[in-house]
Design a protein around this motif. Structure first.
Motif, PDB file in Angstrom:
ATOM      1  N   ALA A 322       4.807   0.653  -0.274  1.00 33.46           N
ATOM      2  CA  ALA A 322       5.367   1.984  -0.439  1.00 33.46           C
ATOM      3  C   ALA A 322       4.605   2.684  -1.558  1.00 33.46           C
ATOM      4  O   ALA A 322       4.191   2.050  -2.544  1.00 33.46           O
ATOM      5  N   ALA A 323       4.404   3.991  -1.426  1.00 34.94           N
ATOM      6  CA  ALA A 323       3.636   4.730  -2.432  1.00 34.94           C
ATOM      7  C   ALA A 323       4.257   4.613  -3.821  1.00 34.94           C
ATOM      8  O   ALA A 323       3.545   4.635  -4.828  1.00 34.94           O
ATOM      9  N   ALA A 324       5.574   4.473  -3.880  1.00 38.52           N
ATOM     10  CA  ALA A 324       6.240   4.324  -5.177  1.00 38.52           C
ATOM     11  C   ALA A 324       5.786   3.064  -5.899  1.00 38.52           C
ATOM     12  O   ALA A 324       5.909   2.961  -7.131  1.00 38.52           O
ATOM     13  N   ASP A 325       5.251   2.099  -5.151  1.00 40.41           N
ATOM     14  CA  ASP A 325       4.768   0.842  -5.735  1.00 40.41           C
ATOM     15  C   ASP A 325       3.249   0.847  -5.872  1.00 40.41           C
ATOM     16  O   ASP A 325       2.598  -0.204  -5.788  1.00 40.41           O
ATOM     17  N   ALA A 326       2.663   2.016  -6.088  1.00 44.64           N
ATOM     18  CA  ALA A 326       1.208   2.156  -6.119  1.00 44.64           C
ATOM     19  C   ALA A 326       0.562   1.306  -7.210  1.00 44.64           C
ATOM     20  O   ALA A 326      -0.539   0.787  -7.021  1.00 44.64           O
ATOM     21  N   LEU A 327       1.212   1.145  -8.360  1.00 49.59           N
ATOM     22  CA  LEU A 327       0.602   0.351  -9.429  1.00 49.59           C
ATOM     23  C   LEU A 327       0.409  -1.090  -8.985  1.00 49.59           C
ATOM     24  O   LEU A 327      -0.645  -1.698  -9.243  1.00 49.59           O
ATOM     25  N   GLU A 328       1.401  -1.644  -8.310  1.00 54.29           N
ATOM     26  CA  GLU A 328       1.275  -3.004  -7.785  1.00 54.29           C
ATOM     27  C   GLU A 328       0.198  -3.066  -6.714  1.00 54.29           C
ATOM     28  O   GLU A 328      -0.595  -4.018  -6.658  1.00 54.29           O
ATOM     29  N   ALA A 329       0.152  -2.039  -5.868  1.00 56.40           N
ATOM     30  CA  ALA A 329      -0.841  -2.001  -4.793  1.00 56.40           C
ATOM     31  C   ALA A 329      -2.256  -1.944  -5.352  1.00 56.40           C
ATOM     32  O   ALA A 329      -3.160  -2.649  -4.870  1.00 56.40           O
ATOM     33  N   PHE A 330      -2.482  -1.106  -6.357  1.00 64.79           N
ATOM     34  CA  PHE A 330      -3.810  -0.994  -6.961  1.00 64.79           C
ATOM     35  C   PHE A 330      -4.221  -2.306  -7.626  1.00 64.79           C
ATOM     36  O   PHE A 330      -5.387  -2.708  -7.564  1.00 64.79           O
ATOM     37  N   ASP A 331      -3.273  -2.968  -8.269  1.00 60.76           N
ATOM     38  CA  ASP A 331      -3.580  -4.228  -8.937  1.00 60.76           C
ATOM     39  C   ASP A 331      -4.048  -5.269  -7.924  1.00 60.76           C
ATOM     40  O   ASP A 331      -4.974  -6.044  -8.191  1.00 60.76           O
ATOM     41  N   LEU A 332      -3.413  -5.285  -6.751  1.00 59.59           N
ATOM     42  CA  LEU A 332      -3.830  -6.217  -5.712  1.00 59.59           C
ATOM     43  C   LEU A 332      -5.159  -5.799  -5.095  1.00 59.59           C
ATOM     44  O   LEU A 332      -6.029  -6.639  -4.832  1.00 59.59           O
ATOM     45  N   ALA A 333      -5.344  -4.509  -4.885  1.00 57.18           N
ATOM     46  CA  ALA A 333      -6.548  -4.019  -4.211  1.00 57.18           C
ATOM     47  C   ALA A 333      -7.820  -4.332  -4.989  1.00 57.18           C
ATOM     48  O   ALA A 333      -8.896  -4.450  -4.392  1.00 57.18           O
ATOM     49  N   ARG A 334      -7.704  -4.448  -6.303  1.00 56.59           N
ATOM     50  CA  ARG A 334      -8.916  -4.727  -7.082  1.00 56.59           C
ATOM     51  C   ARG A 334      -9.352  -6.184  -6.994  1.00 56.59           C
ATOM     52  O   ARG A 334     -10.443  -6.539  -7.464  1.00 56.59           O
ATOM     53  N   ASP A 335      -8.528  -7.050  -6.402  1.00 60.15           N
ATOM     54  CA  ASP A 335      -8.839  -8.478  -6.298  1.00 60.15           C
ATOM     55  C   ASP A 335      -9.262  -8.789  -4.868  1.00 60.15           C
ATOM     56  O   ASP A 335      -8.423  -9.011  -3.989  1.00 60.15           O
ATOM     57  N   SER A 336     -10.563  -8.799  -4.620  1.00 62.20           N
ATOM     58  CA  SER A 336     -11.060  -8.988  -3.258  1.00 62.20           C
ATOM     59  C   SER A 336     -10.884 -10.404  -2.758  1.00 62.20           C
ATOM     60  O   SER A 336     -11.081 -10.670  -1.564  1.00 62.20           O
ATOM     61  N   SER A 337     -10.506 -11.329  -3.642  1.00 63.25           N
ATOM     62  CA  SER A 337     -10.225 -12.686  -3.182  1.00 63.25           C
ATOM     63  C   SER A 337      -8.849 -12.773  -2.531  1.00 63.25           C
ATOM     64  O   SER A 337      -8.552 -13.731  -1.805  1.00 63.25           O
ATOM     65  N   ARG A 338      -8.002 -11.745  -2.773  1.00 62.38           N
ATOM     66  CA  ARG A 338      -6.634 -11.770  -2.244  1.00 62.38           C
ATOM     67  C   ARG A 338      -6.329 -10.618  -1.295  1.00 62.38           C
ATOM     68  O   ARG A 338      -5.267 -10.608  -0.667  1.00 62.38           O
ATOM     69  N   SER A 339      -7.222  -9.652  -1.183  1.00 63.40           N
ATOM     70  CA  SER A 339      -6.916  -8.487  -0.363  1.00 63.40           C
ATOM     71  C   SER A 339      -8.150  -7.921   0.298  1.00 63.40           C
ATOM     72  O   SER A 339      -9.276  -8.080  -0.179  1.00 63.40           O
ATOM     73  N   GLY A 340      -7.912  -7.234   1.421  1.00 67.41           N
ATOM     74  CA  GLY A 340      -8.924  -6.412   2.065  1.00 67.41           C
ATOM     75  C   GLY A 340      -8.564  -4.964   1.778  1.00 67.41           C
ATOM     76  O   GLY A 340      -8.453  -4.555   0.628  1.00 67.41           O
ATOM     77  N   LYS A 341      -8.321  -4.189   2.844  1.00 68.01           N
ATOM     78  CA  LYS A 341      -7.872  -2.820   2.638  1.00 68.01           C
ATOM     79  C   LYS A 341      -6.363  -2.823   2.377  1.00 68.01           C
ATOM     80  O   LYS A 341      -5.586  -3.411   3.112  1.00 68.01           O
ATOM     81  N   VAL A 342      -5.972  -2.142   1.301  1.00 63.41           N
ATOM     82  CA  VAL A 342      -4.565  -2.014   0.942  1.00 63.41           C
ATOM     83  C   VAL A 342      -4.131  -0.581   1.237  1.00 63.41           C
ATOM     84  O   VAL A 342      -4.753   0.377   0.775  1.00 63.41           O
ATOM     85  N   LEU A 343      -3.051  -0.438   2.021  1.00 64.49           N
ATOM     86  CA  LEU A 343      -2.541   0.863   2.403  1.00 64.49           C
ATOM     87  C   LEU A 343      -1.326   1.239   1.566  1.00 64.49           C
ATOM     88  O   LEU A 343      -0.483   0.381   1.252  1.00 64.49           O
ATOM     89  N   LEU A 344      -1.237   2.518   1.226  1.00 64.58           N
ATOM     90  CA  LEU A 344      -0.017   3.092   0.660  1.00 64.58           C
ATOM     91  C   LEU A 344       0.719   3.812   1.777  1.00 64.58           C
ATOM     92  O   LEU A 344       0.116   4.549   2.560  1.00 64.58           O
ATOM     93  N   ARG A 345       2.016   3.585   1.843  1.00 64.87           N
ATOM     94  CA  ARG A 345       2.851   4.217   2.859  1.00 64.87           C
ATOM     95  C   ARG A 345       3.689   5.317   2.202  1.00 64.87           C
ATOM     96  O   ARG A 345       4.485   5.067   1.312  1.00 64.87           O
ATOM     97  N   PHE A 346       3.459   6.561   2.611  1.00 64.05           N
ATOM     98  CA  PHE A 346       4.142   7.698   1.992  1.00 64.05           C
ATOM     99  C   PHE A 346       5.395   8.104   2.773  1.00 64.05           C
ATOM    100  O   PHE A 346       6.231   8.805   2.245  1.00 64.05           O
TER     101      PHE A 346
END
Length: 346
Positions: A322-346
């Motif tokens: 969820a877009a409200a959780d963008a800080l958590e999403a960005f933190d995960l997105a910067r770690d390519s060992s744990r994520s690919g493309k991370v989407l925000l849902r508005f």
């Protein structure tokens, strides 16, 4: 419908300072429609603005709404009657070409226009606000109606897929060719998918981490290599190499992994300034080093290919927040060992 006056937005205030703010909804001017954003993909440039306060030479000088990988629904048509009607599902081409300082460029390649602006970019001041918001006023020239049957979720990667499509177009005919992709992050993985559709007979992907390599296989890679295995990469002898890691070491691997007389398409944006490169080897092998930057009208071809099922890219998405959780999403997105493309849902 009653239109809102405020909207949630993901805003970079400074290096290390990312916030989910409430901002005023911009009032659309002539030639602009109000779009209710459904999904936004976190791009490397968004991460750079958050982590470093800059993306390359584009330096953040004031708070800026991030985001350019977006899809949504038109909720207010442009006042001058242009563009899609209310209720139209749209993907967004985030560029606005411009003459800038008047430097010459090929007219048929507006992505190279010196005054081109991009949503969520600090290249100029005032900055070009992005669209990581529940509602965004967007120029109608950016909006592409989705083909019938294509959902917003399935179209969420249209913008980065267009970057990959443009890169593959820069490679020439891939039919029956052996392809090497250096860096299997979201763009590299999308290149794998587009290259498969373009008829490549063999596609080898490299990366530092297992997750992106697994995703590359799901998207059509016929083999994978660890990015540190220099000898194995050099032995590939690919007809076409796509460098999508954006690192000097990745470019060196690309040059070594190309067959004599081959082509290297440079997609990953290296840091500004001088960079080490194996130019002597490129010369003696008569390699063609080709740049690839953003895209032009390839977005229309991508939408058609997504709609007819000939381009399958969903495995690139590994997480949705969820877009409200963008800080958590960005933190995960910067770690390519744990994520690919991370989407925000508005």
């Amino acid at each position: 419908m009653s239109l809102p006056t405020e909207t949630l937005a993901v805003v970079a205030h400074a290096a290390g300072d990312l916030r989910v703010d409430t901002i005023a909804v911009a009032q659309p001017s002539n030639g602009e429609a109000l779009v209710e954003i459904a999904y936004g993909g976190i791009c490397g440039s968004d991460l750079h603005y958050w982590q470093h306060g800059a993306a390359g030479e584009s330096i953040l000088k004031a708070p800026m709404v991030l985001g350019h990988e977006i899809v949504g629904t038109v909720v207010q048509q442009a006042a001058d009657g242009t563009g899609p009607a209310v209720g139209t599902l749209v993907a967004v081409h985030p560029a606005t070409p411009g003459a800038g300082d008047g430097s010459a460029y090929p007219a048929e390649r507006p992505n190279l226009s010196p005054g081109c602006t991009y949503l969520g970019s600090a290249a100029r001041f005032p900055h070009t606000e992005g669209a990581f918001a529940k509602y965004a006023a967007l120029p109608t020239h950016m909006l592409r109606a989705l083909p019938a049957g294509l959902s917003l979720r399935d179209a969420a990667l249209t913008e980065p897929a267009s970057v990959a499509w443009h890169a593959v177009s820069r490679a020439g005919d891939l039919t029956g060719k052996r392809v090497l992709v250096i860096g299997a992050g979201p763009i590299g993985s999308l290149i794998v998918a587009v290259a498969k559709r373009a008829g490549a007979s063999e596609i080898i992907a490299t990366d530092m981490h297992e997750l992106p390599l697994e995703n590359a296989v799901r998207l059509g890679a016929t083999g994978t290599l660890t990015a540190t295995d220099a000898d194995a990469i050099a032995a590939v002898s690919a007809d076409v190499v796509f460098e999508s890691s954006g690192s000097p070491r990745g470019l060196a691997s690309a040059v070594r992994g190309a067959v004599r007389g081959g082509r290297v398409v440079m997609v990953g944006l290296l840091p500004s300034g001088e960079q080490p490169a194996l130019i002597s080897l490129a010369i003696t092998r008569e390699l063609e080093l080709v740049g690839s930057f953003r895209f032009n009208d390839e977005i229309d071809e991508v939408l058609a290919a997504l709609a007819d099922g000939s381009l399958v890219i969903d495995p690139v998405v590994t997480h949705e927040f969820a877009a409200a959780d963008a800080l958590e999403a960005f933190d995960l997105a910067r770690d390519s060992s744990r994520s690919g493309k991370v989407l925000l849902r508005f």
